[in-house]
Design a protein around this motif. Structure first.
Motif, PDB file in Angstrom:
ATOM      1  N   THR A 134      -8.601   6.439   8.090  1.00 50.75           N
ATOM      2  CA  THR A 134      -8.813   6.745   6.673  1.00 50.75           C
ATOM      3  C   THR A 134      -8.637   8.227   6.356  1.00 50.75           C
ATOM      4  N   LEU A 135      -8.631   9.085   7.363  1.00 49.93           N
ATOM      5  CA  LEU A 135      -8.421  10.517   7.137  1.00 49.93           C
ATOM      6  C   LEU A 135      -6.963  10.924   7.336  1.00 49.93           C
ATOM      7  N   GLY A 138       3.519   2.088   0.858  1.00 44.58           N
ATOM      8  CA  GLY A 138       4.365   2.209   2.036  1.00 44.58           C
ATOM      9  C   GLY A 138       4.065   3.456   2.838  1.00 44.58           C
ATOM     10  N   THR A 139       3.804   4.560   2.157  1.00 40.92           N
ATOM     11  CA  THR A 139       3.468   5.811   2.841  1.00 40.92           C
ATOM     12  C   THR A 139       2.124   5.714   3.539  1.00 40.92           C
ATOM     13  N   VAL A 140       1.132   5.174   2.833  1.00 43.28           N
ATOM     14  CA  VAL A 140      -0.210   5.024   3.412  1.00 43.28           C
ATOM     15  C   VAL A 140      -0.174   4.112   4.633  1.00 43.28           C
ATOM     16  N   ALA A 141       0.644   3.086   4.590  1.00 43.93           N
ATOM     17  CA  ALA A 141       0.734   2.164   5.726  1.00 43.93           C
ATOM     18  C   ALA A 141       1.187   2.867   6.993  1.00 43.93           C
ATOM     19  N   PRO A 144      -4.226   7.170   4.255  1.00 47.35           N
ATOM     20  CA  PRO A 144      -4.422   7.845   2.958  1.00 47.35           C
ATOM     21  C   PRO A 144      -4.736   9.319   3.150  1.00 47.35           C
ATOM     22  N   ILE A 145      -3.957  10.173   2.515  1.00 48.58           N
ATOM     23  CA  ILE A 145      -4.138  11.624   2.617  1.00 48.58           C
ATOM     24  C   ILE A 145      -4.416  12.152   1.219  1.00 48.58           C
ATOM     25  N   ILE A 160      -7.244  17.741  14.373  1.00 51.14           N
ATOM     26  CA  ILE A 160      -8.088  17.553  13.194  1.00 51.14           C
ATOM     27  C   ILE A 160      -7.396  16.566  12.259  1.00 51.14           C
ATOM     28  N   PRO A 161      -8.120  15.596  11.687  1.00 54.64           N
ATOM     29  CA  PRO A 161      -7.485  14.692  10.711  1.00 54.64           C
ATOM     30  C   PRO A 161      -6.874  15.487   9.567  1.00 54.64           C
TER      31      PRO A 161
END
Length: 355
Positions: free
Chosen positions: A205-206, A272-275, A279-280, A330-331
């Protein structure tokens, strides 16, 4: 792309074009620089030699096997992936802020990140697997499925009888779906998740580019290319939204159709990017505000400059994420939040003082 802007006094200013050229040059120089940064340092000349050899720009370039593997196989896809992800998030944020006339809109407006997180949790916590596909690819596929499911639910809740998507109801629907997906994620982790699963979910998630290799980088390049080309075709129509929907209709813009296309399109490329990278946060929220301060609100300048600024921010954020702490990463979401939050506060304070 329109490269000049006419001010109220009739003067022609080349600022958007100059900013675009400067950012492009800095992005290329940054890519060369960060390809040499890491646990093993590679000189800029070696980086250039590796890239030139791989692109067949020079014949017989002398490079070591170690430098070639580090630069081309490990770091290049990561840098390209970071640049493309930053492009997608920044451009999507700029579009959604204009489309909804909401300064706090970002690419996750429609609950995409929460839906994707719910899908990733299903794969991680419940051990869902796809035959012949590795764990990381399965998590990405489930995240994409979750993000698309969240989008469909938001559209179902927000669409009126006329088929339009009112901005207010769309935002509220996105918030509701995000809360629902977040509740599911928390429940799944607390009730069914082991400690290792909870740690993996938190890391996902990070956001991270650690697992990006050439297939993922190429996929992100395609997504970024489609995003930029698609939104640039709608730039002038988006300018009309600055004066409200009534004015946009009077200028010949099909408001309902354009909103559907852009909301669904930005949501899909974001999913598509998050996959791929998780999530950034803050990139899609902060970058458009910075770019507007530099080049103004015209989307013919705002969108391409946002693409470059988002790419540049993400490249350096990822470099910091993998270089600041010795022996661990680091995330990247932590880095972008540390950069984006103070910048956003400063911009908002300046706006408040100027009004």
């Amino acid at each position: 792309m329109t490269t000049i802007d006419v001010s109220a006094g009739g003067r022609v200013t080349w600022r958007p074009a100059l900013v675009f050229i400067a950012l492009f040059a800095v992005l290329i120089a940054s890519a060369i620089a960060v390809l040499g940064v890491g646990s093993v340092t590679v000189s800029a000349s070696e980086v250039v030699a590796v890239v030139a050899r791989r692109l067949r720009l020079t014949e017989g370039a002398s490079v070591t096997v170690l430098a070639d593997r580090i630069v081309w196989d490990l770091r290049a896809p990561r840098v390209i992936g970071a640049a493309c992800a930053g492009t997608v998030l920044a451009v999507s944020g700029a579009v959604l802020q204009s489309l909804t006339r909401n300064e706090l809109a970002d690419p996750y407006l429609l609950g995409i990140s929460s839906g994707a997180a719910a899908g990733a949790v299903c794969a991680i916590v419940f051990g869902i697997s796809i035959g012949g596909v590795g764990h990381g690819a399965t998590v990405g596929a489930m995240a994409l499925l979750g993000g698309v499911a969240a989008l469909l639910l938001v559209l179902a809740l927000a669409t009126g009888r006329s088929g339009e998507l009112p901005p207010g109801r769309t935002i509220v629907s996105g918030v509701a779906v995000a809360q629902l997906a977040g509740a599911f994620t928390s429940l799944a982790i607390m009730v069914f998740g082991a400690r290792d699963a909870a740690r993996e979910v938190l890391a996902w998630t990070l956001g991270s580019f650690a697992g990006v290799r050439w297939p993922s980088a190429i996929a992100l390049m395609v997504v970024a290319g489609v995003t930029v080309v698609g939104v640039l075709g709608c730039a002038r129509a988006l300018d009309a939204f600055a004066f409200g929907e009534t004015s946009a209709r009077s200028l010949g813009v099909d408001v309902a159709r354009l909103r559907w296309i852009l909301l669904v399109g930005t949501a899909l490329v974001t999913a598509g990017t998050v996959a791929v990278v998780g999530p950034i946060g803050f990139v899609g929220l902060t970058v458009p505000h910075i770019v507007r301060a530099l080049v103004g609100p015209s989307h013919t300048a705002l969108l391409p400059v946002s693409a470059l600024a988002g790419a540049l921010l993400m490249v350096w954020a990822d470099t910091a994420a993998r270089s600041v702490a010795d022996g661990r990463e680091i995330p990247i979401g932590v880095v972008t939040a540390a950069i984006g939050a103070p910048v956003l506060v400063i911009l908002l304070r300046r706006q408040a003082q100027s009004r």
